[in-house]
Design a protein around this motif. Structure first.
Motif, PDB file in Angstrom:
ATOM      1  N   MET A  78     -15.271  18.040   3.965  1.00 40.71           N
ATOM      2  CA  MET A  78     -15.812  17.357   2.808  1.00 40.71           C
ATOM      3  C   MET A  78     -15.960  15.881   3.155  1.00 40.71           C
ATOM      4  SD  MET A  78     -14.237  17.195  -1.043  1.00 40.71           S
ATOM      5  CE  MET A  78     -14.487  18.920  -1.387  1.00 40.71           C
ATOM      6  N   MET A  79     -17.087  15.323   2.858  1.00 40.50           N
ATOM      7  CA  MET A  79     -17.326  13.916   3.168  1.00 40.50           C
ATOM      8  C   MET A  79     -16.725  13.031   2.082  1.00 40.50           C
ATOM      9  SD  MET A  79     -21.160  14.069   4.676  1.00 40.50           S
ATOM     10  CE  MET A  79     -21.046  12.398   5.268  1.00 40.50           C
ATOM     11  N   ASN A  80     -16.366  11.827   2.489  1.00 38.29           N
ATOM     12  CA  ASN A  80     -15.824  10.835   1.563  1.00 38.29           C
ATOM     13  C   ASN A  80     -14.585  11.312   0.827  1.00 38.29           C
ATOM     14  OD1 ASN A  80     -17.882   9.010   2.221  1.00 38.29           O
ATOM     15  ND2 ASN A  80     -19.262  10.008   0.774  1.00 38.29           N
ATOM     16  N   GLU A  81     -13.769  12.071   1.501  1.00 33.85           N
ATOM     17  CA  GLU A  81     -12.509  12.517   0.901  1.00 33.85           C
ATOM     18  C   GLU A  81     -11.504  11.377   0.948  1.00 33.85           C
ATOM     19  OE1 GLU A  81     -11.277  16.952   1.366  1.00 33.85           O
ATOM     20  OE2 GLU A  81     -11.659  16.115   3.338  1.00 33.85           O
ATOM     21  N   PRO A  82     -10.588  11.373  -0.005  1.00 32.17           N
ATOM     22  CA  PRO A  82      -9.492  10.405   0.084  1.00 32.17           C
ATOM     23  C   PRO A  82      -8.678  10.644   1.356  1.00 32.17           C
ATOM     24  CG  PRO A  82      -9.564  11.414  -2.096  1.00 32.17           C
ATOM     25  CD  PRO A  82     -10.527  12.171  -1.223  1.00 32.17           C
ATOM     26  N   ILE A  83      -8.126   9.579   1.880  1.00 28.97           N
ATOM     27  CA  ILE A  83      -7.263   9.615   3.060  1.00 28.97           C
ATOM     28  C   ILE A  83      -5.846   9.313   2.597  1.00 28.97           C
ATOM     29  CG2 ILE A  83      -6.791   8.554   5.315  1.00 28.97           C
ATOM     30  CD1 ILE A  83      -9.507   9.936   5.241  1.00 28.97           C
ATOM     31  N   ASP A  84      -4.882  10.111   3.060  1.00 33.31           N
ATOM     32  CA  ASP A  84      -3.515   9.848   2.599  1.00 33.31           C
ATOM     33  C   ASP A  84      -3.024   8.537   3.182  1.00 33.31           C
ATOM     34  OD1 ASP A  84      -1.030  10.190   4.444  1.00 33.31           O
ATOM     35  OD2 ASP A  84      -2.325  11.827   5.077  1.00 33.31           O
ATOM     36  N   LYS A  85      -2.248   7.832   2.366  1.00 31.25           N
ATOM     37  CA  LYS A  85      -1.846   6.468   2.695  1.00 31.25           C
ATOM     38  C   LYS A  85      -0.729   6.378   3.720  1.00 31.25           C
ATOM     39  CE  LYS A  85       1.100   6.142  -1.385  1.00 31.25           C
ATOM     40  NZ  LYS A  85       1.338   5.465  -2.642  1.00 31.25           N
ATOM     41  N   VAL A  86      -0.153   7.511   4.125  1.00 31.06           N
ATOM     42  CA  VAL A  86       0.935   7.485   5.096  1.00 31.06           C
ATOM     43  C   VAL A  86       0.487   7.992   6.469  1.00 31.06           C
ATOM     44  CG1 VAL A  86       3.249   8.352   5.627  1.00 31.06           C
ATOM     45  CG2 VAL A  86       2.660   7.740   3.271  1.00 31.06           C
ATOM     46  N   TYR A  87      -0.169   9.149   6.508  1.00 32.91           N
ATOM     47  CA  TYR A  87      -0.493   9.789   7.782  1.00 32.91           C
ATOM     48  C   TYR A  87      -1.961   9.704   8.170  1.00 32.91           C
ATOM     49  CZ  TYR A  87       4.136  11.678   6.987  1.00 32.91           C
ATOM     50  OH  TYR A  87       5.474  11.805   6.750  1.00 32.91           O
ATOM     51  N   GLY A  88      -2.817   9.252   7.260  1.00 27.25           N
ATOM     52  CA  GLY A  88      -4.222   9.090   7.579  1.00 27.25           C
ATOM     53  C   GLY A  88      -5.026  10.377   7.606  1.00 27.25           C
ATOM     54  N   ARG A  89      -4.522  11.430   6.954  1.00 27.63           N
ATOM     55  CA  ARG A  89      -5.252  12.706   6.918  1.00 27.63           C
ATOM     56  C   ARG A  89      -6.101  12.790   5.651  1.00 27.63           C
ATOM     57  NH1 ARG A  89      -0.632  17.102   7.926  1.00 27.63           N
ATOM     58  NH2 ARG A  89       0.472  15.703   6.554  1.00 27.63           N
ATOM     59  N   THR A  90      -7.180  13.572   5.725  1.00 31.30           N
ATOM     60  CA  THR A  90      -8.006  13.812   4.544  1.00 31.30           C
ATOM     61  C   THR A  90      -7.324  14.848   3.653  1.00 31.30           C
ATOM     62  OG1 THR A  90      -9.247  15.639   5.520  1.00 31.30           O
ATOM     63  CG2 THR A  90     -10.129  13.390   5.864  1.00 31.30           C
ATOM     64  N   VAL A  91      -7.825  14.954   2.435  1.00 31.12           N
ATOM     65  CA  VAL A  91      -7.325  15.969   1.513  1.00 31.12           C
ATOM     66  C   VAL A  91      -7.438  17.354   2.143  1.00 31.12           C
ATOM     67  CG1 VAL A  91      -7.864  17.170  -0.648  1.00 31.12           C
ATOM     68  CG2 VAL A  91      -7.679  14.684  -0.631  1.00 31.12           C
ATOM     69  N   SER A  92      -8.592  17.657   2.744  1.00 31.79           N
ATOM     70  CA  SER A  92      -8.785  18.988   3.352  1.00 31.79           C
ATOM     71  C   SER A  92      -7.810  19.237   4.491  1.00 31.79           C
ATOM     72  CB  SER A  92     -10.219  19.147   3.849  1.00 31.79           C
ATOM     73  OG  SER A  92     -11.101  19.211   2.754  1.00 31.79           O
ATOM     74  N   GLU A  93      -7.562  18.224   5.306  1.00 30.52           N
ATOM     75  CA  GLU A  93      -6.596  18.377   6.400  1.00 30.52           C
ATOM     76  C   GLU A  93      -5.196  18.612   5.853  1.00 30.52           C
ATOM     77  OE1 GLU A  93      -8.709  15.600   9.819  1.00 30.52           O
ATOM     78  OE2 GLU A  93      -7.471  14.630   8.281  1.00 30.52           O
ATOM     79  N   TRP A  94      -4.835  17.871   4.812  1.00 28.95           N
ATOM     80  CA  TRP A  94      -3.509  18.014   4.203  1.00 28.95           C
ATOM     81  C   TRP A  94      -3.332  19.420   3.647  1.00 28.95           C
ATOM     82  CZ3 TRP A  94       0.408  14.397   4.111  1.00 28.95           C
ATOM     83  CH2 TRP A  94       1.539  14.749   3.363  1.00 28.95           C
ATOM     84  N   ILE A  95      -4.328  19.884   2.893  1.00 31.19           N
ATOM     85  CA  ILE A  95      -4.246  21.215   2.289  1.00 31.19           C
ATOM     86  C   ILE A  95      -4.171  22.290   3.369  1.00 31.19           C
ATOM     87  CG2 ILE A  95      -5.553  22.916   0.936  1.00 31.19           C
ATOM     88  CD1 ILE A  95      -6.388  20.508  -0.865  1.00 31.19           C
ATOM     89  N   ALA A  96      -4.939  22.129   4.429  1.00 30.09           N
ATOM     90  CA  ALA A  96      -4.909  23.103   5.526  1.00 30.09           C
ATOM     91  C   ALA A  96      -3.540  23.152   6.201  1.00 30.09           C
ATOM     92  CB  ALA A  96      -5.996  22.777   6.545  1.00 30.09           C
ATOM     93  N   SER A  97      -2.793  22.051   6.150  1.00 31.27           N
ATOM     94  CA  SER A  97      -1.478  22.010   6.798  1.00 31.27           C
ATOM     95  C   SER A  97      -0.348  22.557   5.914  1.00 31.27           C
ATOM     96  CB  SER A  97      -1.143  20.580   7.225  1.00 31.27           C
ATOM     97  OG  SER A  97      -0.821  19.769   6.097  1.00 31.27           O
ATOM     98  N   MET A  98      -0.583  22.678   4.618  1.00 29.35           N
ATOM     99  CA  MET A  98       0.474  23.138   3.703  1.00 29.35           C
ATOM    100  C   MET A  98       1.097  24.472   4.090  1.00 29.35           C
ATOM    101  SD  MET A  98      -0.636  22.311  -0.171  1.00 29.35           S
ATOM    102  CE  MET A  98      -1.081  20.674  -0.671  1.00 29.35           C
ATOM    103  N   PRO A  99       0.308  25.482   4.463  1.00 27.55           N
ATOM    104  CA  PRO A  99       0.915  26.789   4.774  1.00 27.55           C
ATOM    105  C   PRO A  99       1.919  26.760   5.925  1.00 27.55           C
ATOM    106  CG  PRO A  99      -1.413  27.058   4.325  1.00 27.55           C
ATOM    107  CD  PRO A  99      -1.154  25.574   4.407  1.00 27.55           C
TER     108      PRO A  99
END
Length: 127
Positions: free
Chosen positions: A1-22
């Motif tokens: 997804m383009m223009n996603e928020p970036i997490d303020k600690v690790y620099g990952r996008t929302v999609s990357e963060w969600i993909a890492s949850m499992p």
């Protein structure tokens, strides 16, 4: 997804963060509160953006094989599988989100739902 928020600690996008949850499921159950707090604290999401983050997180956990569970306190299991939400991962996510909305987004509701991989520590009924 383009223009996603970036997490303020690790620099990952929302999609990357969600993909890492499992990945967390390999070591412990994940609470709905944890999913919500990740979106709110790391990405500073609110309103519909936070709601969408939570729903996507639920679908990711379920897609990895997790099931909704509740505490097995008083039983011989650590967790008890929740049957009330349905079978399809998208339906489960929608039901959980609808109930959260109905709870006025109560933190107690967030703490009451967990996701775990099926295993010997998850029972199907309270015993």
């Amino acid at each position: 997804m383009m223009n996603e928020p970036i997490d303020k600690v690790y620099g990952r996008t929302v999609s990357e963060w969600i993909a890492s949850m499992p990945a967390e499921l390999r070591t412990h159950a994940v609470s709905l509160w944890h999913v919500s707090a990740s979106g709110a604290n790391y990405f500073e999401l609110t309103g519909i953006d936070l709601r969408n983050f939570i729903e996507r997180g639920i679908v990711a956990l379920l897609g990895a094989g997790a099931i909704p569970v509740k505490s097995g306190k008083g039983t011989s299991f650590e967790w008890i599988a929740e049957q009330e939400y349905g079978i399809d991962k998208n339906d489960i996510a929608r039901v959980i989100m609808r109930q959260w909305d109905a709870s006025s987004k109560d933190d107690n509701y967030l703490f009451s739902i967990w996701f775990a991989l099926p295993g010997p520590y998850v029972g199907n009924v309270a015993t």
